[in-house]
Design a protein around this motif. Structure first.
Motif, short mmCIF file in Angstrom:
data_model
loop_
_atom_site.label_atom_id
_atom_site.label_comp_id
_atom_site.label_asym_id
_atom_site.label_seq_id
_atom_site.Cartn_x
_atom_site.Cartn_y
_atom_site.Cartn_z
N LEU A 76 -2.74 -19.71 -2.86
CA LEU A 76 -2.34 -18.47 -2.52
C LEU A 76 -2.08 -17.56 -4.08
CD1 LEU A 76 -0.29 -18.09 0.48
CD2 LEU A 76 -2.64 -17.32 0.62
N PRO B 220 -11.17 -16.31 -0.34
CA PRO B 220 -11.10 -15.15 -0.29
C PRO B 220 -11.24 -14.60 1.40
CG PRO B 220 -12.00 -16.91 -2.36
CD PRO B 220 -11.29 -17.67 -1.61
N LEU C 35 -5.12 -9.56 2.94
CA LEU C 35 -3.98 -9.45 3.22
C LEU C 35 -3.54 -8.70 1.55
CD1 LEU C 35 -3.27 -13.88 2.89
CD2 LEU C 35 -2.95 -11.96 4.66
N ASP C 36 -1.99 -8.40 2.03
CA ASP C 36 -1.39 -6.88 1.02
C ASP C 36 -1.06 -7.90 -0.42
OD1 ASP C 36 -0.24 -5.31 -0.56
OD2 ASP C 36 1.16 -3.98 1.29
N ARG C 37 -2.10 -7.24 -1.23
CA ARG C 37 -1.84 -7.96 -2.91
C ARG C 37 -0.60 -7.81 -3.33
NH1 ARG C 37 -5.24 -11.44 -4.36
NH2 ARG C 37 -7.37 -11.50 -3.49
N THR D 271 -8.25 -14.48 2.98
CA THR D 271 -6.95 -13.82 2.79
C THR D 271 -7.66 -12.16 2.89
OG1 THR D 271 -7.00 -14.59 0.53
CG2 THR D 271 -5.80 -15.63 1.78
N TYR E 200 4.79 -13.57 -0.98
CA TYR E 200 4.37 -14.25 0.11
C TYR E 200 5.67 -15.71 0.41
CZ TYR E 200 1.06 -11.54 1.34
OH TYR E 200 -0.23 -10.55 1.60
N GLY F 104 -5.22 -14.97 -6.52
CA GLY F 104 -4.22 -13.68 -6.41
C GLY F 104 -2.81 -13.48 -5.77
N PHE F 105 -2.71 -14.39 -5.49
CA PHE F 105 -1.05 -12.99 -5.10
C PHE F 105 0.31 -13.93 -5.46
CE2 PHE F 105 -4.88 -13.81 -1.64
CZ PHE F 105 -4.40 -12.46 -0.53
N LYS F 106 1.26 -12.63 -4.98
CA LYS F 106 2.81 -13.50 -5.68
C LYS F 106 2.98 -14.51 -4.75
CE LYS F 106 3.10 -8.73 -5.84
NZ LYS F 106 3.80 -7.93 -6.34
#
Length: 144
Positions: free
Chosen positions: A104, A73, A79-81, A76, A85, A108-110
């Motif tokens: 990732l 956490p 980083l723009d959620r 990252t 990625y 919670g990242f795509k």
């Protein structure tokens, strides 16, 4: 019976669901290079998930380095959620991209994974950058 049809093909509806899901998780090098060369980079970031040494040697132009072992956490938070990625590693025999995409996603990242990694990218003749020798394919290894 042929070996090819020893197990019956799925019904079209099941095949559409399966292959649609597969494409949601992966992008192929040709689609990515066409977007990059056309300057269509809105909405995603290309991510090298191997060690910094591998990233320094040869990387996809414009990629950032997020070694999967270091994804937390805290690392990252910048980083723009809203972005996707696109993770890659060495090849289909390296799973650093899968590990990076998993971490990732858990954060919670795509994510998507680049099919075949940088080895497939180079084999297709696509551009790379880095401080390796003039032949960027030399020294490409898992490095995860």
């Amino acid at each position: 019976m042929t070996r090819t049809l020893a197990f019956p093909a799925a019904v079209p509806e099941a095949a559409a669901k399966y292959f649609g899901a597969e494409i949601a998780f992966e992008v192929d090098p040709d689609d990515l290079v066409q977007d990059l060369e056309a300057g269509r980079t809105d909405g995603y970031v290309v991510v090298e998930t191997r060690a910094p040494e591998a990233f320094a040697h040869a990387r996809i132009p414009g990629a950032i380095n997020l070694p999967y072992r270091d994804l937390t956490p805290e690392t990252t938070a910048h980083l723009d959620r809203a972005l996707v990625y696109v993770c890659y590693c060495e090849s289909t025999v390296c799973n650093a991209a899968t590990k990076g995409a998993l971490k990732l996603a858990e954060l919670g990242f795509k994510v998507k994974r680049l099919s075949g990694g940088i080895t497939a990218w180079i084999a297709a003749g696509y551009p790379v950058e880095g401080d390796g020798e003039s032949d960027k394919a030399t020294g490409i290894r898992c490095a995860c």
